[in-house]
Design a protein around this motif. Sequence first.
Motif, mmCIF file in Angstrom:
data_model
loop_
_atom_site.group_PDB
_atom_site.id
_atom_site.type_symbol
_atom_site.label_atom_id
_atom_site.label_comp_id
_atom_site.label_asym_id
_atom_site.label_seq_id
_atom_site.Cartn_x
_atom_site.Cartn_y
_atom_site.Cartn_z
ATOM 1 N N TRP A 289 61.436 -48.066 49.092
ATOM 2 C CA TRP A 289 61.581 -49.407 48.734
ATOM 3 C C TRP A 289 60.366 -50.201 48.297
ATOM 4 C CZ3 TRP A 289 65.882 -52.487 49.783
ATOM 5 C CH2 TRP A 289 66.958 -51.578 50.997
ATOM 6 N N ALA A 290 59.268 -49.052 48.477
ATOM 7 C CA ALA A 290 58.492 -49.972 47.703
ATOM 8 C C ALA A 290 58.252 -49.628 46.284
ATOM 9 C CB ALA A 290 57.036 -48.930 48.487
ATOM 10 N N GLN A 291 59.155 -49.016 45.650
ATOM 11 C CA GLN A 291 59.344 -49.274 44.193
ATOM 12 C C GLN A 291 60.048 -50.131 43.695
ATOM 13 O OE1 GLN A 291 62.406 -47.950 42.838
ATOM 14 N NE2 GLN A 291 62.066 -47.824 40.054
ATOM 15 N N ASN A 292 61.302 -50.611 45.222
ATOM 16 C CA ASN A 292 62.053 -51.144 44.679
ATOM 17 C C ASN A 292 61.257 -52.726 44.226
ATOM 18 O OD1 ASN A 292 64.290 -49.768 43.820
ATOM 19 N ND2 ASN A 292 65.286 -50.131 45.274
ATOM 20 N N SER A 293 60.716 -52.852 45.772
ATOM 21 C CA SER A 293 59.771 -54.225 45.569
ATOM 22 C C SER A 293 59.161 -54.290 44.528
ATOM 23 C CB SER A 293 59.655 -54.353 46.791
ATOM 24 O OG SER A 293 61.161 -53.945 47.616
ATOM 25 N N GLY A 294 58.312 -53.847 43.622
ATOM 26 C CA GLY A 294 57.615 -53.660 42.758
ATOM 27 C C GLY A 294 56.082 -53.973 43.865
ATOM 28 N N ALA A 295 55.873 -52.508 45.004
ATOM 29 C CA ALA A 295 54.574 -52.238 44.992
ATOM 30 C C ALA A 295 53.224 -51.468 44.352
ATOM 31 C CB ALA A 295 54.778 -51.977 46.622
ATOM 32 N N PHE A 296 54.253 -50.820 43.805
ATOM 33 C CA PHE A 296 52.731 -50.630 42.512
ATOM 34 C C PHE A 296 52.365 -51.380 41.601
ATOM 35 C CE2 PHE A 296 56.386 -47.096 44.212
ATOM 36 C CZ PHE A 296 55.183 -46.780 44.446
ATOM 37 N N THR A 297 53.123 -52.370 41.405
ATOM 38 C CA THR A 297 53.168 -53.293 40.591
ATOM 39 C C THR A 297 51.775 -54.527 40.951
ATOM 40 O OG1 THR A 297 54.701 -54.457 40.242
ATOM 41 C CG2 THR A 297 54.321 -52.805 38.876
ATOM 42 N N GLN A 298 52.340 -54.718 42.611
ATOM 43 C CA GLN A 298 51.424 -55.391 43.160
ATOM 44 C C GLN A 298 50.171 -54.879 43.711
ATOM 45 O OE1 GLN A 298 53.716 -58.109 45.562
ATOM 46 N NE2 GLN A 298 55.874 -57.895 44.030
ATOM 47 N N GLY A 299 49.423 -53.442 43.591
ATOM 48 C CA GLY A 299 48.779 -53.592 43.977
ATOM 49 C C GLY A 299 48.985 -53.819 45.994
ATOM 50 N N LEU A 300 49.991 -53.292 46.587
ATOM 51 C CA LEU A 300 50.640 -53.477 47.818
ATOM 52 C C LEU A 300 50.407 -51.759 48.174
ATOM 53 C CD1 LEU A 300 53.058 -55.673 48.344
ATOM 54 C CD2 LEU A 300 50.747 -56.560 48.210
ATOM 55 N N TRP A 301 48.986 -51.099 47.850
ATOM 56 C CA TRP A 301 48.862 -49.690 48.000
ATOM 57 C C TRP A 301 49.222 -49.109 49.301
ATOM 58 C CZ3 TRP A 301 45.239 -48.826 51.979
ATOM 59 C CH2 TRP A 301 44.838 -49.650 52.185
ATOM 60 N N TRP A 302 48.641 -50.072 50.513
ATOM 61 C CA TRP A 302 49.544 -50.137 51.581
ATOM 62 C C TRP A 302 50.958 -48.977 52.474
ATOM 63 C CZ3 TRP A 302 47.724 -54.531 50.776
ATOM 64 C CH2 TRP A 302 48.454 -55.646 50.576
ATOM 65 N N TRP A 303 51.804 -49.958 51.135
ATOM 66 C CA TRP A 303 53.105 -49.564 51.312
ATOM 67 C C TRP A 303 53.510 -48.297 50.788
ATOM 68 C CZ3 TRP A 303 56.560 -53.775 49.394
ATOM 69 C CH2 TRP A 303 58.120 -53.727 49.821
ATOM 70 N N TYR A 304 53.106 -47.830 49.882
ATOM 71 C CA TYR A 304 53.506 -46.249 49.074
ATOM 72 C C TYR A 304 52.294 -45.261 49.670
ATOM 73 C CZ TYR A 304 50.419 -48.086 45.597
ATOM 74 O OH TYR A 304 49.216 -48.234 44.887
ATOM 75 N N ALA A 305 51.207 -45.798 49.767
ATOM 76 C CA ALA A 305 49.988 -44.284 49.879
ATOM 77 C C ALA A 305 50.165 -44.347 50.726
ATOM 78 C CB ALA A 305 48.649 -45.337 49.745
ATOM 79 N N PRO A 306 50.415 -43.889 52.215
ATOM 80 C CA PRO A 306 50.011 -43.749 53.676
ATOM 81 C C PRO A 306 51.802 -42.554 53.775
ATOM 82 C CG PRO A 306 50.318 -45.897 54.049
ATOM 83 C CD PRO A 306 50.349 -45.932 52.415
#
Length: 346
Positions: A246-263
Amino acid sequence: MAQVAVQATETLKPAVRKHFVFLRNTKSIVGLAIFGFFLVVGLIGPWIAPYSPDKVSTAASEPPSAVHWLGTTQTGQDIFSQLLVGTRGVMVVSISTGIIATFIAAAIGVTSGFLGGMWDEMLSMFTNIFLVIPGLPLIIIIMGMMKEAGVGAIVLIISLTGWAWGARVLRSQTMSLRSRDFVEASRANGETRFRTIFFEILPNLTAILASTFIGTVTASIMSLVTLSYIGVIPPSDWSWGTVLYWAQNSGAFTQGLWWWYAPAGLCVALVGMSLALINFGIDEFVNPRLRNTGMNAAELKKRKIYPRIGFTPVVQKAASKSRLKTVHSSVSNSRLVASERNNDGK
């Protein structure tokens, strides 16, 4: 009484150091502690999760705070709750896969190595077929054909594609054990093949079975996370890979939402590290050279001796005692020879 207690503890210390080397290893203790923590979280995670992982709220894309410890997604879902709930799926799939795949590897590998002949050729050919089959692409094809695959189907598919390497190692070790004296003695006593395998062969393969289980668990975790991340497994089945999906599909990597994928990535890394540390501890327990280093670690550290690969550490006290015995025996022998010469001269 106090002297008797001290003597008893002194006599027990060598036995404890000899039989509990695995638990004295710092790497093993750290690995077991980390993996045990995730096991506990997997058991109680859905009960202690503060929110439902599917609950949508107005607090969208918020960073970690006192209300949401690991922040929220773009739809306001609590990421901490998603990780807690997803830990159970990862633990269930990985441990179940490890047990099933290790059982298959032991059954085929030990049987092939012990029986030999035609059975060995047939089972080896069967093992080689599964060795050359690419596991992950096959899983993707099978999971794509199964529209509603549950946890049982996932465990079964990963297990059937991950047992071949362990079977190959167990076969080679069994072939080296079947000609040992204790196995020949068992055959001479009229023991059945079943009893010889279970009571003579398998106890000597315990460390290899444990290492095979650890490797299979590690591979199953990576397979599960990969399949969830690319969307092969239904996104409704929460796991760490689902969070990354879900983080990849929602663009968390490009938007800098590190708390979504880093944990989620950190959880995968910690479990992989814990399993690697446990495997290192098993290697130290099996290898006599490494086991000797672990047993004398405190003594070597006091003397500021850092053992290198290829060198076996020797305790100086034991070495000095053996040297003294050699010197005393040589001196006594020389005195005996001199006295015999004097007697002959007289």
